[in-house]
Design a protein around this motif. Structure first.
Motif, PDB file in Angstrom:
ATOM      1  N   LYS B 100      45.923  80.581 -43.111  1.00  0.00           N
ATOM      2  CA  LYS B 100      44.849  82.043 -42.611  1.00  0.00           C
ATOM      3  C   LYS B 100      44.255  82.495 -44.203  1.00  0.00           C
ATOM      4  N   LEU B 101      45.404  82.495 -45.119  1.00  0.00           N
ATOM      5  CA  LEU B 101      44.338  82.494 -46.331  1.00  0.00           C
ATOM      6  C   LEU B 101      43.032  82.203 -47.124  1.00  0.00           C
ATOM      7  N   HIS B 102      43.518  80.832 -46.750  1.00  0.00           N
ATOM      8  CA  HIS B 102      41.579  80.888 -47.327  1.00  0.00           C
ATOM      9  C   HIS B 102      41.175  80.218 -46.055  1.00  0.00           C
ATOM     10  N   LYS B 103      41.239  80.382 -44.959  1.00  0.00           N
ATOM     11  CA  LYS B 103      40.303  80.462 -43.803  1.00  0.00           C
ATOM     12  C   LYS B 103      40.199  79.112 -43.777  1.00  0.00           C
TER      13      LYS B 103
END
Lengths: 246, 277
Positions: B100-103
């Motif tokens: 999620k942090l790195h999409k």
């Protein structure tokens, strides 16, 4: 726009797991419950405050104090330990998200922790004091207080060189604020020489605002002071993370 | 792919990195070899935007590491020396949050593929704190690969692992190279550098003292080494271009000797007079 969400979600998952541990919740709530029993149900039965029972005065103060300590402690400890010992902060830092997304996610997580702890006191308030109610100034004070102290927690967590240092900040700033800024007795009763100090500390304004039943000029003044602190602390947190270097 | 020019970093008065320069080509496995405290991790931290240098410049894919940190973060993956997994989260949750942090798109499928690849899919619901050290290292690697990084930084990837698990990790790293990714690894294990790296830089006290392919570096000092302990108990190393020269030297020596192929540690000892430990 939603870059802060995984930062928040991570804290939420950790919080949820810790909540399932019985001892964790009990230790977080121990102090306010002791204050409530000793000052509220014990000494408080003999005292009238501002024309109403002491319990009615004390409960909003305990809500302010509990939300302050929980918002601050969670984020200060989490950021500091994760940065210096567990190195999980570096995972957030190395992600392609903005610095403000990291702060927003962490501060919202701190707010959630503060609101959760405050809600337990509020429930106790409803159960023990029939006239207890939630006004707009009360809710505004609670939200601003959580944001303010979560932002302070972020700043301290990023700046402190060790876990002991975050405890020092707690003992020198957070704990005295809890006692001197209107939690247990009105600020007017504080010794004159301490008043200038007390009126610099943000919890004083939370305690004034949280006891207002309607929104008046005083309330607006308190809101402005609290917003001012929020902006300053959030801005300082942003500056610290922007200049971060190991 | 990676260009480092005159890198300098001080910690207080200690010069941790002292004028280091090198370049790494796309698709290459580059190893930085040196003893503990040589400055390897500091260089990794600078290249991955965690530490700001005092002097010098670094570029990854043409982006300046200091000025374009946000861009750099989009195409690098980092496996740090210290385990930085969330111990209170499960294997799957660690991967999910990172994704999620790195999409990452199609996140669930990618997590499954990678966890299967490193043999951890069966343990996806286990808390990280319940995993062995080897499993945690594999999870760190899988997590770093989740964003499909063009450049992968591995800081002492097999530190503390037993030889069998270390070799398993090497196989995974070799598979990564086949995907044409650039790998920058630091190690103080000679065998690791020799087994994995296309080129090696040898670092001592913050300075890059040798740079080249392992075979070129060995050739530069001699492909064969005669090793013996002298009467005072000191280890002595002599390197020779040919096996015959080494035999000739050994014959003249009264003490028992070992004749063997030169390794990267011999080069380090020849250049610095110290061992890699």
């Amino acid at each position: 726009m939603m870059d802060w969400y995984p930062v928040f979600l991570r804290e939420l998952l950790i919080f949820r797991r810790r909540l399932l541990k019985f001892g964790y919740l009990l230790s977080a709530m121990m102090l306010p419950i002791i204050y409530f029993i000793v000052f509220g149900l014990g000494l408080g039965r003999m005292v009238q405050m501002e024309g109403k029972s002491y319990l009615g005065f004390l409960i909003p103060g305990l809500v302010a104090m509990t939300s302050m300590t929980n918002s601050y402690t969670w984020i200060a400890n989490s950021i500091n330990l994760n940065r210096l010992y567990f190195k999980t902060f570096q995972v957030l830092y190395l992600a392609p998200i903005s610095y403000s997304a990291i702060i927003i996610g962490e501060v919202l997580a701190g707010m959630l922790k503060g609101l959760f702890a405050a809600s337990l006191i509020i429930v106790v308030g409803f159960l023990t004091y029939p006239n207890f109610g939630l006004s707009i100034p009360f809710l505004l004070a609670l939200l601003l207080n959580c944001f303010l102290f979560a932002s302070l927690g972020f700043l301290v967590g990023m700046s402190a060189k060790g876990h002991e240092e975050t405890a020092t900040y707690f003992n020198f700033f957070i704990l005295p604020m809890g006692f001197f800024c209107g939690t247990f007795f009105p600020i007017e009763r504080i010794p004159e020489f301490l008043k200038p100090v007390v009126f610099v500390l943000p919890l004083t304004y939370t305690n004034i605002l949280i006891r207002k039943e309607t929104f008046d000029t005083w309330s607006l003044g308190c809101v402005l002071v609290l917003v001012f602190y929020c902006v300053i602390l959030f801005g300082l947190g942003f500056r610290v993370i922007k200049n971060y270097s190991e | 792919m990676i260009k480092v020019e005159g890198l300098v970093k001080y910690y207080g008065k200690v010069k941790a990195v002292d004028g280091v320069s090198f370049e790494i080509k796309s698709g290459e496995i580059f190893g930085l070899l040196g003893p503990n405290g040589a400055g390897k991790t500091t260089i990794v931290k600078i290249l991955t935007t965690l530490t700001k240098p005092d002097a010098g410049r670094c570029f990854i894919n043409g982006f300046d590491v200091i000025e374009k940190a946000y861009e750099i973060k989009k195409f690098i993956g980092v496996v740090p020396q210290e385990n930085n997994l969330d111990r209170d989260l499960t294997v799957y949750e660690n991967m999910f949050i990172y994704g999620k942090l790195h999409k990452i798109s199609q996140l669930k499928e990618k997590i499954k593929d990678l966890l299967e690849n490193v043999g951890l899919w069966e343990r996806k619901d286990a808390l990280v704190s319940k995993l062995s050290g080897g499993m945690q290292r594999r999870l760190l690697l899988a997590r770093a690969l989740l964003s499909d990084p063009q450049v992968l930084f591995l800081d002492e990837p097999s530190i503390g692992l037993d030889p069998q698990i270390r070799r398993h990790l090497w196989e995974i790293i070799k598979r990564i190279k086949k995907q044409n990714k650039t790998v920058f690894l630091t190690t103080h294990y000679i065998e690791e550098a020799e087994a994995l790296c296309d080129r090696v830089g040898i670092l001592s006290k913050g300075r890059l003292i040798a740079l080249g392919t392992p075979s070129a570096l060995k050739q530069s000092v001699g492909l064969f080494t005669v090793e013996y302990t002298d009467k005072e108990g000191r280890l002595k190393l002599w390197t020779f271009k040919t096996k015959e020269e080494a035999y000739e030297f050994a014959k003249k020596n009264e003490l028992p000797v070992i004749i063997r192929e030169t390794n990267l540690e011999d080069i380090f000892i020849k250049l610095t007079g110290e061992r890699i430990e």
